[in-house]
Write a protein that holds these residues in place. Structure first.
Motif, mmCIF file in Angstrom:
data_model
loop_
_atom_site.group_PDB
_atom_site.id
_atom_site.type_symbol
_atom_site.label_atom_id
_atom_site.label_comp_id
_atom_site.label_asym_id
_atom_site.label_seq_id
_atom_site.Cartn_x
_atom_site.Cartn_y
_atom_site.Cartn_z
ATOM 1 N N ARG A 213 -11.508 -1.762 -7.927
ATOM 2 C CA ARG A 213 -10.809 -2.228 -6.732
ATOM 3 C C ARG A 213 -11.315 -1.401 -5.555
ATOM 4 O O ARG A 213 -11.255 -0.162 -5.599
ATOM 5 C CB ARG A 213 -9.306 -2.033 -6.913
ATOM 6 N N SER A 217 -9.206 -1.984 0.099
ATOM 7 C CA SER A 217 -8.155 -2.994 -0.097
ATOM 8 C C SER A 217 -6.775 -2.355 -0.212
ATOM 9 O O SER A 217 -5.769 -3.052 -0.267
ATOM 10 C CB SER A 217 -8.452 -3.811 -1.356
ATOM 11 N N ILE A 218 -6.745 -1.032 -0.250
ATOM 12 C CA ILE A 218 -5.447 -0.345 -0.324
ATOM 13 C C ILE A 218 -5.022 0.022 1.094
ATOM 14 O O ILE A 218 -5.764 0.690 1.821
ATOM 15 C CB ILE A 218 -5.533 0.951 -1.169
ATOM 16 N N VAL A 219 -3.854 -0.446 1.460
ATOM 17 C CA VAL A 219 -3.389 -0.205 2.819
ATOM 18 C C VAL A 219 -2.313 0.870 2.794
ATOM 19 O O VAL A 219 -1.190 0.619 2.393
ATOM 20 C CB VAL A 219 -2.780 -1.487 3.422
ATOM 21 N N LEU A 220 -2.714 2.041 3.198
ATOM 22 C CA LEU A 220 -1.745 3.142 3.282
ATOM 23 C C LEU A 220 -1.805 3.721 4.686
ATOM 24 O O LEU A 220 -2.803 3.521 5.393
ATOM 25 C CB LEU A 220 -2.082 4.232 2.263
ATOM 26 N N PRO A 259 9.239 0.664 -5.284
ATOM 27 C CA PRO A 259 8.370 -0.209 -6.073
ATOM 28 C C PRO A 259 7.535 -1.114 -5.157
ATOM 29 O O PRO A 259 7.982 -1.471 -4.069
ATOM 30 C CB PRO A 259 9.339 -1.048 -6.912
ATOM 31 N N GLY A 260 6.353 -1.465 -5.650
ATOM 32 C CA GLY A 260 5.497 -2.399 -4.906
ATOM 33 C C GLY A 260 4.878 -1.801 -3.666
ATOM 34 O O GLY A 260 4.557 -2.523 -2.720
ATOM 35 N N SER A 261 4.685 -0.485 -3.664
ATOM 36 C CA SER A 261 4.131 0.137 -2.465
ATOM 37 C C SER A 261 2.682 0.573 -2.667
ATOM 38 O O SER A 261 2.090 1.178 -1.776
ATOM 39 C CB SER A 261 4.995 1.333 -2.048
ATOM 40 N N GLY A 262 2.129 0.313 -3.836
ATOM 41 C CA GLY A 262 0.698 0.540 -4.034
ATOM 42 C C GLY A 262 0.339 1.760 -4.847
ATOM 43 O O GLY A 262 -0.825 2.177 -4.828
ATOM 44 N N LYS A 263 1.265 2.292 -5.612
ATOM 45 C CA LYS A 263 0.968 3.499 -6.396
ATOM 46 C C LYS A 263 -0.098 3.198 -7.463
ATOM 47 O O LYS A 263 -1.130 3.869 -7.507
ATOM 48 C CB LYS A 263 2.257 4.027 -7.061
ATOM 49 N N SER A 264 0.173 2.183 -8.272
ATOM 50 C CA SER A 264 -0.785 1.848 -9.348
ATOM 51 C C SER A 264 -2.105 1.380 -8.750
ATOM 52 O O SER A 264 -3.184 1.721 -9.263
ATOM 53 C CB SER A 264 -0.217 0.747 -10.239
ATOM 54 N N SER A 265 -2.025 0.605 -7.664
ATOM 55 C CA SER A 265 -3.255 0.076 -7.055
ATOM 56 C C SER A 265 -4.129 1.210 -6.556
ATOM 57 O O SER A 265 -5.358 1.172 -6.705
ATOM 58 C CB SER A 265 -2.911 -0.842 -5.883
ATOM 59 N N ASN A 415 9.571 5.844 -9.573
ATOM 60 C CA ASN A 415 10.350 5.256 -8.474
ATOM 61 C C ASN A 415 11.554 6.128 -8.148
ATOM 62 O O ASN A 415 12.256 5.893 -7.176
ATOM 63 C CB ASN A 415 10.841 3.844 -8.843
ATOM 64 N N VAL A 517 5.060 -3.454 0.605
ATOM 65 C CA VAL A 517 3.757 -4.097 0.848
ATOM 66 C C VAL A 517 3.600 -5.281 -0.100
ATOM 67 O O VAL A 517 3.067 -6.313 0.264
ATOM 68 C CB VAL A 517 2.614 -3.071 0.635
ATOM 69 N N ALA A 518 4.113 -5.113 -1.326
ATOM 70 C CA ALA A 518 3.990 -6.194 -2.318
ATOM 71 C C ALA A 518 4.693 -7.456 -1.824
ATOM 72 O O ALA A 518 4.183 -8.567 -1.993
ATOM 73 C CB ALA A 518 4.564 -5.746 -3.649
ATOM 74 N N GLN A 521 2.691 -8.980 0.928
ATOM 75 C CA GLN A 521 1.520 -9.613 0.318
ATOM 76 C C GLN A 521 1.907 -10.972 -0.268
ATOM 77 O O GLN A 521 1.184 -11.950 -0.124
ATOM 78 C CB GLN A 521 0.970 -8.704 -0.783
HETATM 79 N N1 LIG Z 1 -0.375 -0.148 -0.130
HETATM 80 C C1 LIG Z 1 -0.837 -1.270 -0.678
HETATM 81 N N2 LIG Z 1 -2.059 -1.718 -0.347
HETATM 82 C C2 LIG Z 1 -2.548 -2.837 -0.900
HETATM 83 N N3 LIG Z 1 -1.875 -3.598 -1.777
HETATM 84 C C3 LIG Z 1 -0.672 -3.192 -2.133
HETATM 85 C C4 LIG Z 1 -0.090 -2.005 -1.617
HETATM 86 N N4 LIG Z 1 1.139 -1.857 -2.151
HETATM 87 C C5 LIG Z 1 1.315 -2.882 -2.962
HETATM 88 N N5 LIG Z 1 0.236 -3.680 -2.974
HETATM 89 C C6 LIG Z 1 0.084 -4.904 -3.761
HETATM 90 O O1 LIG Z 1 1.340 -5.142 -4.385
HETATM 91 C C7 LIG Z 1 1.208 -5.351 -5.757
HETATM 92 C C8 LIG Z 1 1.975 -4.268 -6.505
HETATM 93 O O2 LIG Z 1 1.408 -3.027 -6.217
HETATM 94 P P1 LIG Z 1 1.492 -1.760 -7.202
HETATM 95 O O3 LIG Z 1 1.665 -2.230 -8.600
HETATM 96 O O4 LIG Z 1 0.343 -0.898 -6.911
HETATM 97 O O5 LIG Z 1 2.834 -1.118 -6.718
HETATM 98 P P2 LIG Z 1 3.588 0.115 -7.357
HETATM 99 O O6 LIG Z 1 4.008 0.987 -6.239
HETATM 100 O O7 LIG Z 1 2.752 0.722 -8.401
HETATM 101 O O8 LIG Z 1 4.841 -0.617 -7.965
HETATM 102 P P3 LIG Z 1 5.787 -0.096 -9.153
HETATM 103 O O9 LIG Z 1 6.360 1.190 -8.713
HETATM 104 O O10 LIG Z 1 6.786 -1.185 -9.257
HETATM 105 O O11 LIG Z 1 4.889 0.027 -10.332
HETATM 106 C C9 LIG Z 1 -0.274 -5.318 -6.063
HETATM 107 O O12 LIG Z 1 -0.712 -6.637 -6.185
HETATM 108 C C10 LIG Z 1 -0.922 -4.698 -4.855
HETATM 109 O O13 LIG Z 1 -2.106 -5.351 -4.569
#
Ligand SMILES: Nc1ncnc2c1ncn2[C@@H]1O[C@H](COP(=O)(O)OP(=O)(O)OP(=O)(O)O)[C@@H](O)[C@H]1O
Length: 739
Positions: A213, A217-220, A259-265, A415, A517-518, A521
């Motif tokens: 990836r 593509s990661i927006v922080l 959650p959904g803020s991009g940690k795993s990404s 989280n 962000v999720a 998106q």
């Molecule tokens: N900062 C970001 N930049 C780009 N895409 C993001 C970002 N945050 C979330 N996304 C998008 O949102 C979706 C979920 O992101 P991700 O799994 O990385 O979140 P997370 O913080 O790890 O969530 P969780 O804590 O629930 O595991 C992905 O499809 C990702 O592309």
């Protein structure tokens, strides 16, 4: 032969029949000699072969197996082979999943479905050496023989491959082969990240291969990605620095936040950028325990990313899955079982001495099922609860104990930062913390820009965009280079000025740090080919989302209230049951003690007599009960006094009996009072009224039905005293309640 005969003769005797026996024995000796010669020959041949031929073994469990399978599948001889195995299984990381749509980076050996229908899943067919057959391959002037097989009949056992190099005294040829296979494998894998998951046996299994990836593509918020990248790179380059200072060569990153803020990404993108594989481990897995975790942590390779997702879930597993009530029940069941087992083994120990062995093997079998941990159902879960012994100290040791591997980057996500033990997140274990919040306006703008193509991508504009210094800064996020993607499903490229204007407008309409962000998106995905509509509709979407949230909150609140109501009801029920039991015990305790009527006859309290005329006995007004009962017992005592004139011996017991009757009624009164008071203190349930009436009914029934043999009426001729108690002939006037 004569010598043989002279040896055997004394054993069999001189008779004629002994000649046949001697012949038989001759045959045995001859057979033995031939077999020995055969075995010796075979051993000699093996020795000869081993001294000329080289053998190498590879197991599916290990990486070289994957390298060699890829190498083998690419051999031209292999393509011409008359015997092969076809598979669409993800046997190598490079197959990249059977449904990958991208075929650019695939080796030629893969054959595809011919029809190229857009959107249709492409199935890859891989040719592999067949099982249990020896294949011959020519490699760098040597003939190599290959054989794949599985140990034993267990289909889950790892596959093995054996390589023979024909006529080679040095093992260099096989070493060269392995190194070449590795190089080719890595060259293929350069655009992909390999993901390994921990298995219950303490090993790492390759699970997936994903495209890298791009970091862009990661927006922080500005600076976060850059800081993290430079920190990780710096760490990987400073092994000597760490060694010189005696600091363990490990570094931990804790990514926490919504959650959904991009940690795993972000972790995924960093792995791609640094070309590291990911070793993922879920601490909430049912089979994880201290020992397995330590083994796993000791087995990660030197340069990799170890990912512990949802770190806070590590110790909440049991509470999350099982309520306190369940646990209590389990404990009780265990106790019962233990006592049962004990009594069983005690009883069977008398009959057989082998029972203990059976019990032990039974429990160990259960444990094994738990350890295997796959589709075990409820029983397996029970068994697993024995195995689940991950402790905080075990986790800490696994992370930085002596057995922990060095050179790895540890990433942990959570989280709920507040749920973590401070020991877990202290520097040395987690050196860098990054807080992930909901999308700021800056992130919303950057996300919009990432989503929609711009002509800038094509003409590669040179105009630099100022980088903001803080998330709240009004400056535009820097346009980050994106990998080229076909515009088939997205909008037509926008001019940079239009894109910039739309992105700013979009960000202004999105509330700051309210949505993840999720979720943004998700909204943009709905409008991925209509950027203008995405901007226009965003306010409505925000309103909708807020309404949905309110609804969800309301539903949650309702569910919580309902749960609490149920709990209250249950508590009340339990309380009432307890009170009932108490009352019963009280009545039992207050029942008159056996009274000696005469040296030979013992009066025992009779069992409660079923009330026949309850209509009369049960007053509709609970208040009236004590008075009536008191007057009744008084009349009884008066009657019994008359009886005592006839029988002086009985007078003491008589009075005690009547007084006990009084006490009983008064105790019932107080009981019913306490009941009513407890009811009034409890909730406004309609149940409250009914149990109260029932309660007074019960106590009245008790009074009516408790029969005292000593308060007999004068015409006691209706009663017959039996040797061991009293027999009821008939009430004097045919109705119990008239008494
Ligand atoms: N900062 C970001 N930049 C780009 N895409 C993001 C970002 N945050 C979330 N996304 C998008 O949102 C979706 C979920 O992101 P991700 O799994 O990385 O979140 P997370 O913080 O790890 O969530 P969780 O804590 O629930 O595991 C992905 O499809 C990702 O592309």
């Amino acid at each position: 032969m004569d010598t043989f005969r002279s040896l055997v003769q004394p054993l069999v005797g001189p008779s004629a029949s002994s000649a046949g026996m001697i012949d038989g024995m001759k045959l045995v000796v001859l057979g033995g000699t031939v077999e020995t010669a055969r075995r010796m020959g075979s051993r000699a041949w093996n020795h000869f072969v081993n001294s000329f031929f080289l053998t190498a073994h590879f197991s599916e469990d290990d990486y070289p197996y994957d390298w060699l399978m890829l190498w083998l599948s690419r051999r031209p001889e292999w393509q011409r082979s008359r015997e092969f195995e076809t598979t669409t299984r993800l046997s190598t990381p490079l197959s990249g999943g059977s449904n990958s749509s991208s075929s650019d980076d695939l080796p030629e050996v893969y054959n595809y479905d011919e029809d190229d229908v857009p959107g249709k899943v492409k199935t890859r067919v891989v040719f592999q050496p067949t099982f249990n057959t020896t294949h011959t391959i020519y490699y760098r002037g040597h003939w190599l023989r290959v054989r794949r097989w599985r140990k034993g009949d267990d289909m889950n056992a790892p596959l093995k491959t054996r390589f023979y190099s024909v006529v080679a005294r040095s093992n260099t040829i096989l070493k060269q082969l392995v190194l070449q296979a590795k190089r080719e494998y890595e060259a293929e894998a350069i655009h992909r990240i390999q993901i390994y998951f921990a298995d219950s046996h303490g090993g790492w299994r390759w699970t997936d291969s994903r495209h890298k990836r791009p970091m862009s593509s990661i927006v922080l918020n500005p600076g976060v990605k850059e800081m993290l990248l430079s920190d990780t790179k710096d760490f990987l380059n400073s092994e000597k620095w760490y060694a010189d200072r005696g600091i363990p060569f490990r570094r931990g990153y804790l990514l926490h936040g919504v959650p959904g803020s991009g940690k795993s990404s972000l972790i995924h993108a960093i792995a791609g950028e640094l070309m590291l594989d990911i070793y993922a481990l879920s601490l909430s897995a049912a089979w994880i325990n201290d020992a397995t975790l330590t083994t796993l942590m000791g087995r990660v390779p030197a340069r990799c990313i170890v990912l512990l997702e949802d770190l806070d879930a590590a110790f909440t597993r049991s509470t999350g899955r099982r309520s306190k009530k369940d646990k209590k029940k389990d404990r009780k069941d265990k106790k019962d079982k233990k006592s049962k087992d004990k009594s069983k083994s005690d009883s069977s120990a008398n009959s057989s001495g082998n029972t203990n062995n059976a019990t032990t093997s039974g429990s160990s079998r259960r444990r094994r099922i738990g350890a295997s941990g796959i589709n075990g159902g409820a029983n397996a879960n029970d068994a697993m609860s024995d195995v689940n012994t991950l402790s905080l100290s075990g986790l800490l040791n696994a992370l930085d104990g002596v057995a922990a591997a060095e050179g790895r980057l540890l990433f942990a996500t959570t989280n709920h930062l507040d749920h973590l033990d401070p020991a877990l997140s202290r520097p040395g274990r987690m050196d860098v913390w990054i807080d992930f919040k909901n999308a700021s306006r800056w992130q919303a703008e950057a996300l919009f820009r990432n989503f929609f193509p711009s002509c800038e991508d094509d003409i590669n504009s040179r105009a630099p965009t100022p980088t903001p210094t803080s998330p709240s800064s009004s400056a535009s996020p820097k346009r980050q280079p994106r990998p080229k993607a076909p515009h088939t499903h997205s909008s037509a490229p926008l001019s940079p000025s239009i894109l910039s204007k739309l992105a700013k407008e979009f960000a202004q309409k999105v509330p700051d740090e309210e949505f993840s962000v999720a979720s943004l998106q998700g909204y943009l995905l709905r409008n991925k080919s209509r950027p203008e509509d995405a901007v226009k509709g965003v306010e409505t979407w925000v309103e909708e989302e807020r309404r949905n949230r309110e609804k969800q909150k309301g539903a949650k609140k309702k569910a919580k209230e309902e749960e609490e109501r149920k709990k209250r009801k249950e508590r009340r029920k339990e309380k009432k049951e307890k009170e009932k039991e108490k009352e019963k015990e009280k009545i039992k305790a207050e029942a008159p003690a056996p009274v000696v009527l005469s040296p030979s006859i013992t009066a025992q309290p009779l069992p409660a007599v079923p009330v026949i005329a309850t209509q009369e006995a049960v007053p509709s007004d609970p208040e009236a009960t004590p008075k009536k009962s008191k007057s009744k017992s008084k009349s009884k005592s008066r009657k019994s006094k008359t009886t005592s004139k006839n029988d002086v011996d009985n007078s003491d017991s008589d009075s005690s009996s009547s007084s006990s009757s009084d006490t009983e009624s008064s105790s019932s009164d107080s009981d019913s009072d306490s009941n009513s008071s407890s009811d009034s203190s409890s909730d406004d349930d309609d149940e409250n009224v009914e149990p109260r009436a029932r309660q007074s009914t019960t106590s009245t029934m008790m009074r009516t039905s408790t029969y005292n043999p000593l308060s007999l009426p004068d015409n006691s001729s209706n009663w017959t005293a039996a040797q061991n108690g009293w027999e009821i002939a008939a009430p004097p006037n045919g109705s119990w309640s008239a008494w």
